[in-house]
Design an enzyme around this catalytic site. Structure first.
Site, PDB file in Angstrom:
ATOM      1  N   ALA A 267     -51.097  -4.169  89.002  1.00 18.96           N
ATOM      2  CA  ALA A 267     -52.422  -3.827  88.569  1.00 18.96           C
ATOM      3  C   ALA A 267     -53.284  -3.520  89.501  1.00 18.96           C
ATOM      4  CB  ALA A 267     -52.986  -5.197  87.620  1.00 18.96           C
ATOM      5  N   VAL A 268     -53.767  -2.201  89.111  1.00 18.84           N
ATOM      6  CA  VAL A 268     -54.815  -1.529  90.130  1.00 18.84           C
ATOM      7  C   VAL A 268     -55.929  -1.319  89.796  1.00 18.84           C
ATOM      8  CG1 VAL A 268     -55.104   0.508  91.717  1.00 18.84           C
ATOM      9  CG2 VAL A 268     -52.883  -0.385  91.199  1.00 18.84           C
ATOM     10  N   PHE A 269     -56.694  -2.534  89.547  1.00 19.83           N
ATOM     11  CA  PHE A 269     -58.233  -2.549  88.927  1.00 19.83           C
ATOM     12  C   PHE A 269     -59.419  -2.754  90.103  1.00 19.83           C
ATOM     13  CE2 PHE A 269     -55.255  -4.865  85.456  1.00 19.83           C
ATOM     14  CZ  PHE A 269     -54.997  -3.602  85.088  1.00 19.83           C
TER      15      PHE A 269
ATOM     16  N   PRO B 139     -63.543  -2.257  96.172  1.00 21.47           N
ATOM     17  CA  PRO B 139     -64.356  -2.924  97.102  1.00 21.47           C
ATOM     18  C   PRO B 139     -66.001  -3.110  96.526  1.00 21.47           C
ATOM     19  CG  PRO B 139     -63.087  -1.216  98.283  1.00 21.47           C
ATOM     20  CD  PRO B 139     -62.944  -1.002  96.777  1.00 21.47           C
TER      21      PRO B 139
ATOM     22  N   THR C   5     -67.308  -4.413  94.123  1.00 23.17           N
ATOM     23  CA  THR C   5     -67.370  -4.398  92.601  1.00 23.17           C
ATOM     24  C   THR C   5     -66.965  -5.753  92.225  1.00 23.17           C
ATOM     25  OG1 THR C   5     -65.379  -3.495  92.138  1.00 23.17           O
ATOM     26  CG2 THR C   5     -66.993  -2.034  92.155  1.00 23.17           C
ATOM     27  N   GLY C   6     -65.732  -6.404  92.366  1.00 15.87           N
ATOM     28  CA  GLY C   6     -65.197  -7.667  91.885  1.00 15.87           C
ATOM     29  C   GLY C   6     -65.014  -7.563  90.549  1.00 15.87           C
ATOM     30  N   SER C   7     -65.891  -8.826  89.965  1.00 19.33           N
ATOM     31  CA  SER C   7     -65.638  -8.604  88.553  1.00 19.33           C
ATOM     32  C   SER C   7     -66.390  -7.603  87.763  1.00 19.33           C
ATOM     33  CB  SER C   7     -66.181 -10.095  88.025  1.00 19.33           C
ATOM     34  OG  SER C   7     -65.240 -11.306  88.708  1.00 19.33           O
TER      35      SER C   7
ATOM     36  N   GLY D 160     -52.451 -37.644 105.046  1.00 18.06           N
ATOM     37  CA  GLY D 160     -53.271 -37.613 106.477  1.00 18.06           C
ATOM     38  C   GLY D 160     -53.318 -36.345 107.251  1.00 18.06           C
TER      39      GLY D 160
ATOM     40  N   GLU E 123     -58.137 -13.614  88.487  1.00 17.55           N
ATOM     41  CA  GLU E 123     -58.479 -13.457  87.090  1.00 17.55           C
ATOM     42  C   GLU E 123     -59.837 -14.015  86.507  1.00 17.55           C
ATOM     43  OE1 GLU E 123     -56.149 -12.094  85.359  1.00 17.55           O
ATOM     44  OE2 GLU E 123     -54.459 -11.947  86.468  1.00 17.55           O
TER      45      GLU E 123
END
Length: 552
Positions: free
Chosen positions: A284-286, A289, A291-293, A511, A535
């Site tokens: 998926a290429v959405f 740089p 822009t984010g959401s 620990g 997402e």
């Protein structure tokens, strides 16, 4: 007989249902207070909503906890009706309800250092009234230390949350995928993570043979034709072994749903069988740089050529599994004159798989790997396109300007699947924390016998139950054809928080050893952290949920 001995079975189930209903009334009051501030003439004032983010997001979290309680109460009713509500599940229900009811009435953590309280909404008196209602008081007026201890003891004896579902088919699918995950993924996942290796091709091929990539694709196109609940089961079990295995199917899910819902018949006939069989691994290429959401600000250009083909130019980032994929779903601006979302179109583009030394052999496409803490196995990339060719038939549905709307139709499934991934990661964190607590000796006894350790395990179990049932409820709504964007957002919101808190608690149980790379919990912690970000980051997710509920 103690309180815990009497508070079980039918009484417990009925009380849980009544308590969940009471929280619905309380959340409705919070909604009314937020609406007074941000809703004008039946519409949300976006500027005011931004200014009131804290209260709006807090309301979204309140509604999410109510959804968890309601879904879990419904689950308990179903299990009790079939005589399958075991004691561990009863204990988990008590621990979970007492905690989430307490958070609603006292202080709800939206983040590590952000706690929203009823007084911020003018609901301090309403919160006091809530905890005085008898079904709520039944949970919050007791300490339940004995129940937490009993739950932890049952875990050490091998008891687990009941995970049987609505029929033999789903239970058989879970058994088959769990066996594969336990045999082929889990034993080697940590070594693959440490080596920053791709999921081996033979594992991918076995996943394809199991039908992982075609769960929701119609049998007409070679898929299994199952629903989102089946997808949750498969994703949860694979993610429990390694989030990369559970996430590998995400791109197939997104691409398959995009093409099935919006593609032309030719696109469906060509791509869907190849996705379902695993012949084509999509990416998926959405994201871009800066822009984010904010997808409305995307700048990558797709320019139509005289022969009807397209040329793609621009930069994309955080593209998962980009090199070893065979096809891309690409969101790009095809109309530079249309502002915001209106100029965006969705494209389907084939590409050659990368090879060592040449990760992007396609003309007009270059990229570089982004090093990451966790979520390895597929790798993340920055991509640059410079005249990358997309054939004329690559415009999804053969329609321009609909890319964002087409993508939005897949968000429900993607967020439900992400919630399922989170449930799987949380389950693995619990397993690791429990195993270590039973083996580690301090002061002459295993550390699981110390109340603070036992309490962590009990709380993890309870929260996993609540998040799981919220996730399954969203999936059932989707499968029934009902609107579930809000429910999907809630499931993603709470499951991601659960995965992180479980991983953090399990590492604390380890620990100092938990901080060592050789211990698996170090990977699980890194993997869990991404779930609150991709997402839809938790803040974006809360914003979306709040908007949806305020307009409902």
């Amino acid at each position: 007989m103690g309180v815990a001995d009497a508070f079980r079975g039918e009484r417990l189930v009925e009380t849980a249902a009544a308590a969940a209903a009471a929280t619905g009334q309380f959340v409705a009051q919070a909604k009314a207070r937020v609406s007074q501030s941000v809703v004008r003439d039946g519409r949300i004032d976006p500027d005011e909503l931004d200014r009131k983010q804290r209260s709006a997001h807090g309301f979204a979290w309140m509604a999410t906890l109510h959804e968890c309680l309601s879904a879990t109460a419904a689950w308990a009713e179903r299990r009790a009706a079939s005589g399958q509500l075991n004691r561990l599940s009863e204990c988990a229900l008590i621990v979970g309800f007492s905690e989430y009811l307490g958070q609603l009435a006292g202080g709800l953590p939206m983040g590590q250092n952000e706690v929203v309280r009823p007084a911020e909404y003018g609901l301090a008196h309403a919160a006091r009234d809530l905890v005085q209602q008898s079904p709520v008081a039944a949970f919050v007026s007791e300490d339940w230390a004995d129940v937490r201890a009993e739950l932890a003891q049952l875990l050490t004896e091998g008891e687990r949350l009941d995970d049987s579902l609505d029929g033999d088919t789903l239970d058989s699918i879970r058994t088959e995928i769990r066996r594969f995950a336990d045999e082929k993924v889990l034993p080697k996942a940590h070594a693959w993570h440490l080596a920053d290796a791709l999921i081996p091709g033979e594992v991918v091929e076995e996943m394809a043979a199991l039908g992982v990539f075609g769960i929701c694709i119609d049998p007409e196109f070679g898929g299994l034709g199952l629903g989102k609940l089946a997808m949750c089961v498969v994703t949860e079990e694979l993610s429990r072994a390694w989030i990369a295995a559970g996430s590998l199917g995400t791109r197939s899910e997104i691409a398959g749903e995009l093409i099935a819902l919006a593609g032309t018949e030719e696109q469906r006939q060509y791509f869907l069988p190849k996705i379902a069989s695993g012949e084509f691994l999509p990416t998926a290429v959405f994201t871009e740089p800066d822009t984010g959401s904010d997808l409305g600000s995307l700048r990558t250009r797709a320019v139509r050529q005289p022969d009807g083909s397209w040329r793609l130019s621009g930069a994309k980032t955080w593209i998962t599994h980009a090199s070893r994929s065979d096809m891309m779903t690409v969101l790009a601006r095809s109309n530079p004159d249309a502002p915001g979302y209106g100029g965006l179109s969705m494209f389907i583009a084939e590409k050659p798989r990368g090879v060592p030394g040449d990760p992007f052999p396609a003309p007009g496409m270059t990229g570089g790997e982004i090093g990451v803490l966790g979520y390895r196995g597929m790798r993340e990339y920055d991509l640059a396109f410079d005249g990358f060719a997309i054939p004329a038939g690559g415009l999804l549905g053969n329609v321009e300007g609909q890319g964002f709307k087409q993508l939005m139709r897949t968000f429900e499934g993607a967020r439900i699947q992400t919630a399922a991934r989170a449930v799987g990661v949380a389950r693995r964190a619990l397993e690791l924390g429990l195993s270590y607590a039973m083996e580690r000796q301090q002061f002459g006894k295993p550390i699981v016998r110390f109340p603070r350790i036992a309490d962590k395990l009990a709380a993890m179990t309870a929260e996993i139950l609540l998040a799981r049932e919220a996730t399954y409820a969203a999936a059932r709504s989707k499968d029934a054809g009902r609107r579930c964007d809000i429910a999907a957002g809630m499931a993603k919101l709470i499951a991601a928080r659960t995965a992180w808190s479980a991983a953090d608690a399990a590492l604390q149980i380890h620990g100092g050893n938990g901080y060592a790379l050789e211990f698996e919990i170090s990977r699980v912690l890194c993997d869990a952290r991404i779930l609150n970000i991709f997402e839809g980051a938790a803040e974006i997710q809360a914003h979306v949920v709040a908007r949806g509920l305020l307009l409902a």
